[in-house]
Write a protein that holds these residues in place. Structure first.
Motif, PDB file in Angstrom:
ATOM      1  N   MET A   1       0.861  -1.170   0.000  1.00 43.60           N
ATOM      2  CA  MET A   1       0.000   0.000   0.000  1.00 43.60           C
ATOM      3  C   MET A   1       0.914   1.242   0.000  1.00 43.60           C
ATOM      4  SD  MET A   1      -3.185  -0.889  -0.112  1.00 43.60           S
ATOM      5  CE  MET A   1      -2.992  -2.402  -1.045  1.00 43.60           C
ATOM      6  N   THR A   2       0.350   2.361  -0.444  1.00 43.65           N
ATOM      7  CA  THR A   2       1.160   3.565  -0.648  1.00 43.65           C
ATOM      8  C   THR A   2       1.880   4.005   0.635  1.00 43.65           C
ATOM      9  OG1 THR A   2      -0.404   4.150  -2.373  1.00 43.65           O
ATOM     10  CG2 THR A   2       1.076   5.893  -1.621  1.00 43.65           C
ATOM     11  N   ASP A   3       1.175   3.983   1.742  1.00 37.51           N
ATOM     12  CA  ASP A   3       1.781   4.298   3.048  1.00 37.51           C
ATOM     13  C   ASP A   3       2.958   3.410   3.371  1.00 37.51           C
ATOM     14  OD1 ASP A   3      -0.026   6.085   3.698  1.00 37.51           O
ATOM     15  OD2 ASP A   3      -1.069   4.888   5.215  1.00 37.51           O
ATOM     16  N   GLU A   4       2.747   2.117   3.159  1.00 33.84           N
ATOM     17  CA  GLU A   4       3.786   1.144   3.474  1.00 33.84           C
ATOM     18  C   GLU A   4       5.021   1.397   2.638  1.00 33.84           C
ATOM     19  OE1 GLU A   4       1.679  -3.070   4.458  1.00 33.84           O
ATOM     20  OE2 GLU A   4       1.383  -2.328   2.417  1.00 33.84           O
TER      21      GLU A   4
ATOM     22  N   ARG B   1       5.964   4.162   1.190  1.00 36.92           N
ATOM     23  CA  ARG B   1       6.600   5.408   1.607  1.00 36.92           C
ATOM     24  C   ARG B   1       7.445   5.161   2.861  1.00 36.92           C
ATOM     25  NH1 ARG B   1       4.160  10.350   0.804  1.00 36.92           N
ATOM     26  NH2 ARG B   1       2.175   9.267   0.667  1.00 36.92           N
TER      27      ARG B   1
ATOM     28  N   ALA C   1       1.204   5.785  -7.659  1.00 41.51           N
ATOM     29  CA  ALA C   1       1.151   6.401  -6.322  1.00 41.51           C
ATOM     30  C   ALA C   1       2.341   5.961  -5.487  1.00 41.51           C
ATOM     31  CB  ALA C   1      -0.156   6.024  -5.626  1.00 41.51           C
TER      32      ALA C   1
END
Lengths: 550, 550
Positions: free
Chosen positions: A187-190, A192, A223
């Motif tokens: 996922m994008t958070d991960e 980053r 993303a």
């Protein structure tokens, strides 16, 4: 380390993109795409995986020689030419054999670091992985000052282990460290957080370029790549049109236009000439046979489709209400209708040059003849028509069998019949008729009866190049050989031998004729690969290939 | 507001998706897609923009009646049927006229809140916008307990102004508040922050459902939607295959499979039966003529393409090394070759039922005859072949002109000729021959000479349904009428009248025959829309349409 606000564009269309099922390219096509990528302003071209097969090695070498030594744009160095290698001496030797001819060569080596890959694929324990990374990065560095290392499946690796492995790779001489989300899982958070953690905790990271490489299995590649850039990555690994295995890689055009459109947000720069994007997108789509869906961001047919209505209404003041970038920025043309049957050779040459095609004097006769042939049938010849013709002209570097005549009868009466006349490799004429389930089937059966190269049709697609019923139809096909004697290539990830598939492309106002051209193009490629005929002209240089002493 | 871990899937394929250039659907197609969406487990179906045209209103009404009153899955309520309305009494009246017949109707109204839209599009000051939102949400609520409000172009609106507008919308009775990134401009961080800010600062937000609606202009729709969910949204607005204007809307399949594949990460649930995804994806692609590129996440032809090699090698232990979800989870079938020329009516009926097609007894004769026709030519009939036939069968709700015979001669000799026999609306037979630039052009010119409905071909595409040279070819075309008398539809965003385009689809082993079917299908739709012939059967009920008193 260059400027801190410069994002290097590492294009892997010719390596990871070409691993897409059916996207197999000939060496000639790869070379033409590499030239186009250089004009686009790509910083690094990953030109292939030289250990996959002798053909793959030769294609990378040719790009190193021809694209890697030429300044593509005023004030720009030639692009870095990169070859992929598993973390073995054999692969690294082959990568260096191929890329050494470039002014700025790079070796990119990788080894998996996720528990699942180490256990099931490598069958190695983490200590052995660290040791192999250290040795093989040093080995690559003994050839080349520019070495990239990727911990495969980083997205599912333990961050602490990544800091350790990457730190060792830096000590061993790696100059770029790449973080691949190999299976498109994060996922994008991960992603980053992962990238920021590596930036913060890897010893020596301040002296190398951090890179990100994402896959689109869950639709998050763009993303995640931008999140990686925000977390400190200054190289992004991308492909034109986002092609690549499974759901593909990150799209070059999406990342570049994100950085460009939101420049004040990112405060970062790239070296890309965005006005070249559409031309390269179309070329890659043609050569690989990988269609771009109309709702694809930036390069899809509808991406700027509201344009027409706005201009018709003369509501120019409204543009920015629904438009965040101008179509001209990415090289969309309003499909200007520029040429017709009265256009001469000069007008054609000028227009082709504007479209980026340098035509050799010897080539012009044939291209002009085809242009007139189309112009006799069709009132206006658009840029898209010209591009289709040029791609058709240049698609067949070596014709073993050539279509000399085709006659087809079909319809609802039930016995579609095709008569085909081919000129064979020895100049002899072959004529055969066949009945099929439809006109294409009949044509292909007649060709099969002459060529005798058993193949399975995997894909067949036609689309019209421009509006209008009299448009040129483009046909792309993809074949798989039915006999096992054809060359296979090694997959860099699994190490398995894969059957090659062969794509063909044809363009004509008669879609059955275009279908015949496309099928013959694919069969001719397959015949070359079978070794029954001499290979393409450039392979005569392969005797020069030796491992350079060091 | 319901369980806090349940994400409502609001599908707008039939509204925002259908606004894609060329994706225009007939009412019959919309109804069939709505049924499929209900079986997929969608919570809310945005069925259209009733104020666009009388046809659009009627299509929404029919879906409200037929899909909005039927439990699609055991234990599930009928889906909510939603109609879009600009923030005007006229639009809200029409939306209610259409949706009131559903067991669970919703009115979705919107007004722009970004400075650029308020200034150039609405020409209203912010105070007037707040007042109109208050009035029109209350007006919608006077009809209906379920009212959604969207501040258009929220992505470029001032957050403080959004808190104010949305707070007023809640006070006026809105039950769902939707945050649209109308132009696909926001970065993932920005959208997360925007959504979290609204969740934190809008008075009364705890009593309503927060929703997000993203566009893919920069390739970030899926990431932004998931970021919105992480920030507290519990409704996502999506379309099948990500279709929609320009680069399209967020893909239903990507968001759902992200939430599903990473369930432990999100700890959220949806009501979607993921095994229905591929079937609905194919249906929407067929009906809209919007192709899905092979490298599209989840539903592209290559999304799971590494499968074959893995199984061939028997390397089952490797599956999870490169696979984060199983193809069966989204309804990919291994294109099982199930039927052949000896298969009977019963076997066909059973297989069609398994594929989700309920066949009426009267319909079975015709379908079985077509099946045998294909089976005589082609050894094995796959699921994909059957789906193509069913779509072809059901695509033409009303045939004005019918293809009765086609005979084509073409090839390199230069004069492609087609002879066409059509049966006209009065049962009369028309035969014409024409010469063209190719067999399709010749066929279409012959049809034009009979039908006399001037049209421009905007798009023409063929693809083979399955592997093999004898495969069925699917043709999709898109036409625009050359005369201005045809119905136009109002765009909800710009308020402008737009010319309608008409899609047609055909499938046959002879691609020229399939091309003729596709062209006639599109022309027949255009003839119906021209008013020259009676409209489709179901519109006889339109006399019931009155604004309900309240």
């Amino acid at each position: 380390m260059g400027q801190d606000n410069y994002v290097r564009i590492f294009d892997t269309t010719l390596r990871d993109g070409e691993q897409s099922p059916g996207a197999t390219l000939t060496s000639g096509e790869k070379l033409e795409i590499a030239h186009a990528l250089a004009r686009l302003g790509v910083d690094i071209i990953e030109a292939g995986f030289p250990a996959a097969s002798p053909d793959d090695l030769e294609a990378v070498r040719q790009i190193a020689v021809e694209v890697g030594n030429r300044s593509p744009l005023p004030g720009r160095e030639p692009p870095v030419i990169c070859g992929l290698a598993r973390a073995t001496k054999g692969d690294i030797d082959k990568a260096w054999q191929a890329v050494q001819y470039a002014a700025r060569p790079r070796i990119h080596t990788f080894l998996a670091t996720s528990p699942i890959h180490m256990k099931y694929k490598l069958r190695m324990d983490p200590e052995a992985v660290v040791e192999q990374v250290r040795e093989m990065v040093a080995y690559a560095r003994s050839y080349c000052d520019d070495v990239e290392f990727s911990p495969e499946d980083a997205g599912r690796s333990h961050p602490e282990f990544l800091y350790l492995v990457l730190g060792e790779a830096i000590k061993a001489g790696a100059t770029t460290l790449n973080i691949p989300d190999t299976v498109g899982y994060t996922m994008t958070d991960e992603f980053r957080t992962l990238t920021a953690g590596i930036k913060a905790h890897t010893p020596g990271i301040e002296n190398v370029v951090l890179s990100v490489h994402c896959h689109d299995d869950l639709g998050l590649a763009t993303a995640n790549t931008l999140a990686g850039v925000q977390a400190g990555a200054r190289q992004v690994e991308v492909t034109i049109n986002g092609i690549g295995e499974r759901a593909g890689n990150t799209s070059l055009e999406e990342v570049v236009m994100g950085l460009h459109t939101r420049q004040p947000f990112f405060a970062l720069e790239t070296g890309i000439d965005t006005t070249e994007i559409m031309r390269v997108s179309r070329m890659v789509s043609h050569y690989t046979g990988m269609a771009v869906q109309p709702n694809k961001a930036i390069v899809g047919a509808n991406a700027f489709a509201h344009e027409a209505g706005i201009h018709q209404d003369g509501m120019l003041k409204h543009e920015s209400t629904y438009e965040i970038m101008r179509p001209e920025t990415v090289g969309w043309q309003q499909s200007a209708l520029v040429l017709g049957k009265h256009s001469g050779r000069h007008a054609l040459r000028v227009r082709l040059a504007e479209l980026g095609y340098e035509v050799e004097p010897g080539e012009m006769d044939r291209i002009f003849a085809r242009f007139k042939e189309v112009a006799d049938k069709k009132k206006t010849i658009s840029d898209a028509d010209l591009q289709a013709l040029m791609v058709d002209e240049r698609y067949q570097p070596r014709e073993i069998y050539r279509l000399d005549g085709l006659q087809v009868a079909c319809g609802t009466m039930g016995m579609p019949t095709a008569t085909v006349r081919l000129i064979g490799p020895d100049g002899s004429e072959h004529v055969t008729a066949a009945v099929g389930t439809g006109p294409v089937d009949a044509t292909y059966k007649a060709i099969d009866a002459i060529v005798q190269m058993p193949a399975t049709l995997l894909e067949f697609a036609v689309r019209s190049v421009t509006k209008g019923i009299d448009a040129i139809g483009e046909v792309s096909v993809r074949l798989e050989a039915n006999n096992g004697n054809l060359q296979t290539r090694t997959s860099p990830q699994s190490g398995r031998e894969q059957a090659r598939t062969f794509g063909g492309y044809g363009a004509d106002t008669d879609i059955i004729v275009a279908s015949a051209h496309a099928y013959l193009a694919a069969l001719n490629k397959m015949l070359v690969a079978s070794g029954r005929y001499d290979s393409e002209p450039w392979t005569v240089v392969s005797e020069q290939l030796t491992v350079t002493d060091h």
